[in-house]
Design an enzyme around this catalytic site. Structure first.
Site, short mmCIF file in Angstrom:
data_model
loop_
_atom_site.label_atom_id
_atom_site.label_comp_id
_atom_site.label_asym_id
_atom_site.label_seq_id
_atom_site.Cartn_x
_atom_site.Cartn_y
_atom_site.Cartn_z
N ALA A 1 44.93 45.80 43.68
CA ALA A 1 45.74 46.56 42.71
C ALA A 1 45.13 46.46 41.32
CB ALA A 1 47.16 46.01 42.69
N GLN A 2 45.64 47.29 40.42
CA GLN A 2 45.33 47.11 39.01
C GLN A 2 46.63 47.18 38.22
OE1 GLN A 2 42.34 50.12 38.23
NE2 GLN A 2 43.80 51.39 37.08
N VAL A 3 46.59 46.61 37.00
CA VAL A 3 47.80 46.39 36.22
C VAL A 3 47.74 47.19 34.92
CG1 VAL A 3 49.24 44.67 35.07
CG2 VAL A 3 48.06 44.09 37.20
N ALA B 1 44.19 44.98 33.67
CA ALA B 1 43.38 44.13 34.54
C ALA B 1 43.22 44.84 35.88
CB ALA B 1 44.05 42.77 34.73
N ASP C 1 48.18 29.99 45.87
CA ASP C 1 46.87 30.07 45.20
C ASP C 1 47.04 29.90 43.69
OD1 ASP C 1 44.15 30.34 44.98
OD2 ASP C 1 44.15 32.53 45.06
#
Length: 507
Positions: A131-133, A126, A282
């Protein structure tokens, strides 16, 4: 008011970013918005301005998108058309090839990810604005998610914050209408949230704290952090597979009961906000996952993800928020008006206007199911009409609870938050009594009473001397009544201190 020198300093330090911002403002024709903020240009009617502003914020990147998302919660400040536009904000987050991230990852891990982990997937799972995972497996066989900060994101966002602080100060100095909105405080809130989210060790600590807080709710899952591989720019946590709470039919296909998840979600948000005072700021569907029972006979589970943004509630604010909700549900306009007056940061508002506003809220939401989305849709425009501005921390509480309420109502239309609140009343009372009876608080009370009792003889002599000088023929003055009342308080403190000493000796 910011000086010319300050403006020149900001412009010199961040001139490249300022040029980008200026180009986006020109591209989307936002001169009218600048005029409304007192920053130059000519103001004119512009029906499409909210939509163009939203598109400009998206073009400017994650700092401005996050600012827009904060503004989307401020119905007490902005008209409906602006709220509707900002609620559609999305951050364009393309997935980066892993080779662009590799240098930062290897520096953080101290070795290549292929050796730090038993298995590492270079294809991103994702992507988000910060950031990305990627998925990986530890050497002990644990599946984990590896969250990697985008390269160059910190200096860019820090430059954005400097520009926004300066623009907010200029706008506050030049426009009374803008000053009422307190943009400086809003930018400071934005800055705290961004800096917290950029340091992934904060998210790891948040996860550990929330997991401890929510231990009584055994069906709530907070991923464990692998601290051996976690740093400021890389976060490694347990991988959780589940279904986002968006489609009730999909939940049922996976063997998950939407009504059960709604009940658990209500317990969760109330426990976080009103009991623990620490909450996920959130909780939208992308940050929640629904899981089937971990064993036969157990209930469905709910996992919390993306804990970079966590809000905090003081005991005083917990009491105020609960008083507001209970006054609303108890058909008590006076109690609602008291809270509105207490919360307003825009000066004194006549009691009659507060009561009128409170009566309208009670008439619409005092009975039936408590739907926070509907209540807030009435509540915030009412505040704006009466010139009331809420404290930022209170807005964050409303945002978290309204977001969760919307998620749960979406998967279980008959969901009623007031039922969960009623069921939790006993726990709320118990938590407050526990806090009041904590050893540290009792010790502080004993020390203060000890000091007061030690001063009591002198205070009593002074009070007696003052009273003896008063003319006996005259009725007791307000001053005399005050001294007599003070003497009674001192005497009472001495008695209470003595009793507490006896009790302490018995324990």
């Amino acid at each position: 008011m910011p000086t010319i020198l300050q403006t020149m300093t900001v412009a010199a330090r961040d001139r490249a970013r300022m040029a980008e911002v200026s180009a986006v403002i020109a591209r989307f024709g936002l001169e009218s918005l600048l005029a409304r903020l007192g920053l130059g240009g000519e103001e004119h009617e512009d029906a499409d301005l909210p939509t163009r502003t939203r598109r400009a914020l998206e073009a400017l990147g994650p700092t401005y998108v996050k600012l827009g998302q904060i503004l989307a919660t401020r119905r007490d400040l902005l008209p409906d058309e602006w709220i509707a536009a900002f609620e559609q904000l999305q951050s364009d987050a393309p997935r980066l090839p892993f080779e662009e991230l590799r240098p930062a990852v290897e520096a953080a891990l101290g070795e290549p990810p292929e050796t730090a982990f038993a298995r590492f997937d270079t294809q991103p799972l994702a992507a988000a604005s910060i950031a990305q995972v990627h998925r990986a497996v530890l050497h002990d066989g644990t599946e984990v998610a590896v969250k990697i900060r985008r390269p160059g994101i910190r200096p860019r966002m820090e430059a954005d914050l400097r520009l926004l602080r300066h623009l907010a100060a200029l706008a506050e100095a030049r426009s009374a209408g803008v000053r009422r909105m307190m943009p400086g405080a809003m930018i400071e809130q934005l800055g705290r949230e961004i800096l917290d989210e950029l340091d992934f060790t904060n998210e790891g600590r948040n996860a550990d704290l929330l997991r401890a807080d929510l231990a009584p709710l055994e069906r709530v899952v907070v991923p464990r952090i692998d601290w051996a591989h976690t740093s400021e720019g890389v976060l490694v946590m347990d991988f959780v597979a589940g279904v986002p709470p968006r489609d009730p039919s999909l939940l049922r296909e996976k063997g998950i009961d939407p009504a059960s998840i709604a009940d658990l979600g209500a317990q969760l948000v109330l426990e976080m906000v009103l009991v623990n005072g620490r909450f996920h700021a959130d909780p939208h569907p992308g940050n929640l996952l629904c899981l089937p029972p971990s064993a036969p006979g157990e209930g469905d589970r709910l996992a919390l993800l993306d804990l970079g943004s966590v809000g905090f509630v003081s005991p005083r604010r917990q009491h105020e928020f609960l008083t507001f909700i209970l006054s609303l549900r108890g058909n008590d306009p006076g109690g609602v008006a008291d809270m509105l007056g207490l919360w307003s940061q825009a000066g004194e508002v006549p009691r009659e206007r507060l009561l009128t506003a409170a009566e309208r809220l009670v008439a619409r939401h005092g009975t039936g199911a408590l739907v926070l989305n509907s209540m807030v849709a009435d509540f915030f425009p009412l505040l704006r009409k009466e010139g009331l501005v809420l404290p930022p921390d209170l807005v964050l509480i409303f945002k978290a609870m309204v977001t969760m309420d919307g998620v749960l109502s979406g998967i279980a239309p008959d969901f009623d938050l007031s039922q969960a609140l009623t069921a939790l009343r006993g726990r709320l009372v118990a938590s407050r009594l526990t806090r009041l009876a904590s050893p540290d608080r009792l010790e502080a009370v004993l020390l203060e009473l000890s000091r007061l009792s030690a001063d009591a003889p002198g205070l009593m002599r002074a009070a007696t001397a003052r009273l003896e000088k008063a003319e006996e023929a005259k009725p007791e003055t307000g001053q005399g009544q005050a001294i007599r009342y003070a003497g009674a308080l001192v005497a009472g403190a001495v008695v209470v201190h003595a009793l507490l000493g006896v009790v302490a000796g018995l324990l």
